[in-house]
Design a protein around this motif. Structure first.
Motif, PDB file in Angstrom:
ATOM      1  N   ARG A   1      -4.638   4.944  -2.660  1.00 11.47           N
ATOM      2  CA  ARG A   1      -5.384   6.147  -1.841  1.00 11.47           C
ATOM      3  C   ARG A   1      -5.744   6.304  -3.476  1.00 11.47           C
ATOM      4  O   ARG A   1      -4.746   7.257  -4.084  1.00 11.47           O
TER       5      ARG A   1
ATOM      6  N   THR B   1     -12.721   3.844   4.834  1.00 14.74           N
ATOM      7  CA  THR B   1     -12.784   4.623   4.125  1.00 14.74           C
ATOM      8  C   THR B   1     -13.594   4.463   2.615  1.00 14.74           C
ATOM      9  O   THR B   1     -14.657   5.280   2.145  1.00 14.74           O
TER      10      THR B   1
ATOM     11  N   ALA C   1      -1.192   2.747   0.458  1.00 17.24           N
ATOM     12  CA  ALA C   1      -1.255   2.555   1.497  1.00 17.24           C
ATOM     13  C   ALA C   1      -0.813   0.986   1.835  1.00 17.24           C
ATOM     14  O   ALA C   1      -1.597   0.151   1.651  1.00 17.24           O
TER      15      ALA C   1
ATOM     16  N   ALA D   1     -10.175   0.223   6.179  1.00 19.16           N
ATOM     17  CA  ALA D   1     -10.468   0.145   4.429  1.00 19.16           C
ATOM     18  C   ALA D   1     -12.439   0.599   4.408  1.00 19.16           C
ATOM     19  O   ALA D   1     -12.010   1.285   3.738  1.00 19.16           O
TER      20      ALA D   1
ATOM     21  N   LEU E   1     -10.510   4.339  -1.595  1.00 16.53           N
ATOM     22  CA  LEU E   1      -9.108   3.181  -1.204  1.00 16.53           C
ATOM     23  C   LEU E   1      -9.330   2.085  -3.060  1.00 16.53           C
ATOM     24  O   LEU E   1     -10.937   1.898  -3.245  1.00 16.53           O
TER      25      LEU E   1
ATOM     26  N   ASN F   1     -16.385   4.998  -3.577  1.00 21.27           N
ATOM     27  CA  ASN F   1     -15.557   4.216  -3.352  1.00 21.27           C
ATOM     28  C   ASN F   1     -16.531   2.271  -2.954  1.00 21.27           C
ATOM     29  O   ASN F   1     -15.696   1.321  -3.019  1.00 21.27           O
TER      30      ASN F   1
ATOM     31  N   CYS G   1      -4.960  -1.297  -1.997  1.00 18.90           N
ATOM     32  CA  CYS G   1      -3.219  -0.878  -1.148  1.00 18.90           C
ATOM     33  C   CYS G   1      -3.294   1.326  -1.855  1.00 18.90           C
ATOM     34  O   CYS G   1      -1.843   1.472  -1.689  1.00 18.90           O
TER      35      CYS G   1
END
Length: 183
Positions: A42, A135, A124, A132, A55, A146, A40
């Motif tokens: 960013r 991202t 987020a 998600a 994320l 990520n 949650c």
């Protein structure tokens, strides 16, 4: 059973579980109540940029979270706290708290923990697994890709016998978008 109140414990629920970055005397499975692990936050530094945020995990209110607690030597309390503040409070999307937790052996402890700030612009809320995954599959920050962060977290959760079905779904979908992990 309660432990000595002078002991210093740090609770990890994401990358701190597998990459604490500090020396510790003891590592124990731990359970924190009132907060849950959530993808949650960013990430504008470690797993993304302001232009293309990633994320990362935060502790969000509600539920409970299984993770790891690290007992730190008393003489290391100040340097470890300084290190964690530098690592976790880069953009102040986390709030530093001391909260009770229960170790796997039943001992009750107080831990230093970082929870997400729901009022922060990097919070987020209500990201779907599909959003998600998109991202996560493409974001990169100063600490790397990520997708590698999510993969490492999932590996360590599995090793501890912890299932996070939503995060596993994100990981599967991100892998399909990005391609399989390479050695």
């Amino acid at each position: 059973m309660t432990v000595d109140m002078n002991e210093f414990w740090v609770f990890g629920y994401g990358s701190l579980m597998w990459n604490p970055g500090f020396e510790f005397e003891e590592r124990q499975p731990a359970h924190l109540y009132g907060f849950r692990r959530s993808l949650c936050v960013r990430s504008w530094v470690h797993r993304g940029t302001e232009e293309k945020p990633g994320l990362v995990l935060g502790l969000d209110r509600g539920g409970s979270c299984r993770g790891v607690a690290f007992r730190v030597a008393p003489e290391s309390r100040a340097p470890v706290t300084d290190y964690l503040r530098e690592r976790e409070l880069v953009t102040h999307v986390y709030k530093e708290r001391t909260l009770p937790a229960t170790l796997g052996d039943g001992r009750r402890i107080t831990t230093l923990v970082y929870i997400c700030d729901r009022a922060h612009h990097q919070f987020a809320a209500s990201v779907t697994a599909d959003e998600a995954a998109i991202t996560v599959s493409s974001a990169v920050g100063k600490s790397g890709r990520n997708i590698d962060y999510v993969r490492s977290t999932l590996v360590h959760l599995r090793e501890m016998g912890i299932r996070d079905h939503w995060l596993e779904d994100v990981g599967r979908k991100a892998d399909r978008l990005h391609g399989p992990a390479t050695a």
